[in-house]
Write a protein that holds these residues in place. Structure first.
Motif, PDB file in Angstrom:
ATOM      1  N   LEU A  55       0.840  -1.199   0.000  1.00 41.90           N
ATOM      2  CA  LEU A  55       0.000   0.000   0.000  1.00 41.90           C
ATOM      3  C   LEU A  55       0.877   1.252   0.000  1.00 41.90           C
ATOM      4  CD1 LEU A  55      -2.815  -1.035   2.508  1.00 41.90           C
ATOM      5  CD2 LEU A  55      -2.796  -1.158   0.009  1.00 41.90           C
ATOM      6  N   GLU A  58      -7.653   1.269  -7.214  1.00 52.77           N
ATOM      7  CA  GLU A  58      -8.566   1.472  -6.100  1.00 52.77           C
ATOM      8  C   GLU A  58      -7.880   1.898  -4.813  1.00 52.77           C
ATOM      9  OE1 GLU A  58     -10.593  -2.246  -5.864  1.00 52.77           O
ATOM     10  OE2 GLU A  58     -11.370  -2.121  -7.930  1.00 52.77           O
ATOM     11  N   LEU A  59      -6.625   1.477  -4.609  1.00 48.32           N
ATOM     12  CA  LEU A  59      -5.950   1.753  -3.343  1.00 48.32           C
ATOM     13  C   LEU A  59      -4.667   2.563  -3.497  1.00 48.32           C
ATOM     14  CD1 LEU A  59      -6.283  -1.842  -1.820  1.00 48.32           C
ATOM     15  CD2 LEU A  59      -7.735   0.127  -1.334  1.00 48.32           C
ATOM     16  N   ALA A  81      -5.624  -3.077  -7.599  1.00 54.96           N
ATOM     17  CA  ALA A  81      -5.089  -2.516  -6.353  1.00 54.96           C
ATOM     18  C   ALA A  81      -4.481  -1.147  -6.598  1.00 54.96           C
ATOM     19  CB  ALA A  81      -4.043  -3.462  -5.761  1.00 54.96           C
ATOM     20  N   GLN A 125      -4.298  -3.978   4.309  1.00 49.29           N
ATOM     21  CA  GLN A 125      -4.888  -2.890   5.094  1.00 49.29           C
ATOM     22  C   GLN A 125      -4.935  -3.210   6.583  1.00 49.29           C
ATOM     23  OE1 GLN A 125      -8.522  -2.733   2.717  1.00 49.29           O
ATOM     24  NE2 GLN A 125      -8.001  -0.681   2.009  1.00 49.29           N
ATOM     25  N   PRO A 129      -5.852  -7.281  -0.691  1.00 49.34           N
ATOM     26  CA  PRO A 129      -5.846  -5.871  -0.260  1.00 49.34           C
ATOM     27  C   PRO A 129      -6.277  -5.708   1.194  1.00 49.34           C
ATOM     28  CG  PRO A 129      -6.762  -6.039  -2.455  1.00 49.34           C
ATOM     29  CD  PRO A 129      -6.612  -7.450  -1.948  1.00 49.34           C
TER      30      PRO A 129
END
Length: 319
Positions: free
Chosen positions: A126, A204-205, A201, A184, A180
């Motif tokens: 992330l 969206e992230l 990923a 998180q 994901p």
């Protein structure tokens, strides 16, 4: 002259009606049809199996005398479905097929499905993660779809090459769709993803690639293929030859990546936008023992195979 011509015409007519020929029967040169008209093929990953799916939809196998029925495997083990007779040919990761062969299951490979390319398989984190370099953690927790499949094999190779002690890697099994969430929640420091999950990923992230999985020992690494049991292959050589011939043409057509991207939304949950963005590997048109031996040898050196597997022995005799 008239009598001679009449005799010649009579002989020619009798010759034609008798079906005789100095060149033998007209059927002699025709290839025998497949032993069976229907072939049940287990399929999974839509990206890996795209050429096969496209060819089936276009009727290419029917033109060769085969009715190919696709059986969606989902999370099922394709080799187990082979052994139980639920499918005749199965798709599978090369690691899963070689693991089964190493455990004593007699398999004959029918074709290579997919080869990884740049960022088609990768370690993903992330954007706010403190895991910014492969060696930043001495005991990284890596989410993989299975601790004994190609994801774990690739993660070990990539992190090991970077300098991480492979024995200290902790694998966290998660389906790709749940990776994901694992990142998180902190259950995993990085996830070994494949497309289209990498692109999703990122979209969206804001996820980023920590390390490309297609590098070093796993550069352009064979990913998946198709196999039948040795028993089925021995009983149905013409059927499988027909299957391989059409599959080869389907793989060749898939060298035009636009065809694959355009078709993906028709048989998967990959939307057109994502299909346009994903990284694609390649679709081999030959069965190469040398290429596939790379997978088996890496499995052996990493402990996933107790003994070295001779991949050449798994290829059809005609190849």
């Amino acid at each position: 002259m008239k009598a001679t011509g009449l005799r010649f015409a009579l002989v020619a007519t009798l010759f034609a009606l008798s079906g005789c020929s100095v060149f033998g029967s007209s059927d002699a040169g025709q290839a025998q049809p497949p032993e069976r008209a229907t072939l049940r093929v287990g399929v999974a990953s839509p990206i890996d199996t795209a050429p096969l799916r496209i060819a089936v939809a276009a009727g290419k196998f029917r033109q060769a005398g085969l009715n190919v029925q696709l059986v969606e495997l989902g999370d099922s083990d394709g080799v187990e479905k082979l052994k139980s007779g639920q499918v005749d040919v199965t798709f599978g990761s090369d690691v899963s097929l070689f693991r089964a062969a190493g455990s004593g299951t007699a398999l004959q490979l029918q074709g290579e499905a997919y080869t990884f390319g740049r960022t088609t398989i990768a370690l993903v984190t992330l954007p706010d993660s403190d895991y910014t370099e492969p060696t930043a953690k001495k005991s990284p927790k890596i989410a993989v779809d299975s601790p004994d499949d190609i994801g774990a094999l690739t993660a070990r190779a990539v992190l090991g090459t970077a300098g991480v002690d492979k024995s200290k890697i902790e694998f966290v099994p998660r389906p790709f769709g749940q990776m994901p969430a694992a990142l998180q929640s902190g259950d995993a420091d990085a996830a070994l993803m494949v497309e289209p999950y990498i692109t999703r990923a990122e979209k969206e992230l804001g996820a980023r690639v920590l390390a490309d999985g297609s590098t070093g020992a796993t550069l352009d690494f064979p990913a998946s293929g198709y196999a039948a049991t040795g028993q089925f292959a021995a009983a149905n050589p013409r059927t499988l030859t027909a299957f391989r011939n059409v599959l080869t043409q389907a793989q060749l057509a898939a060298s035009d990546s636009a065809k694959v991207r355009d078709a993906l939304p028709s048989f998967s949950d990959i939307d057109q936008t994502t299909a346009a963005l994903i990284s694609l590997g390649s679709y081999p048109t030959t069965l190469s023992a040398t290429r596939l031996q790379r997978v088996a040898d890496l499995m052996h050196s990493s402990g996933q195979l107790a003994n070295r597997l001779d991949v050449a022995a798994m290829l059809p005799n005609a190849l």
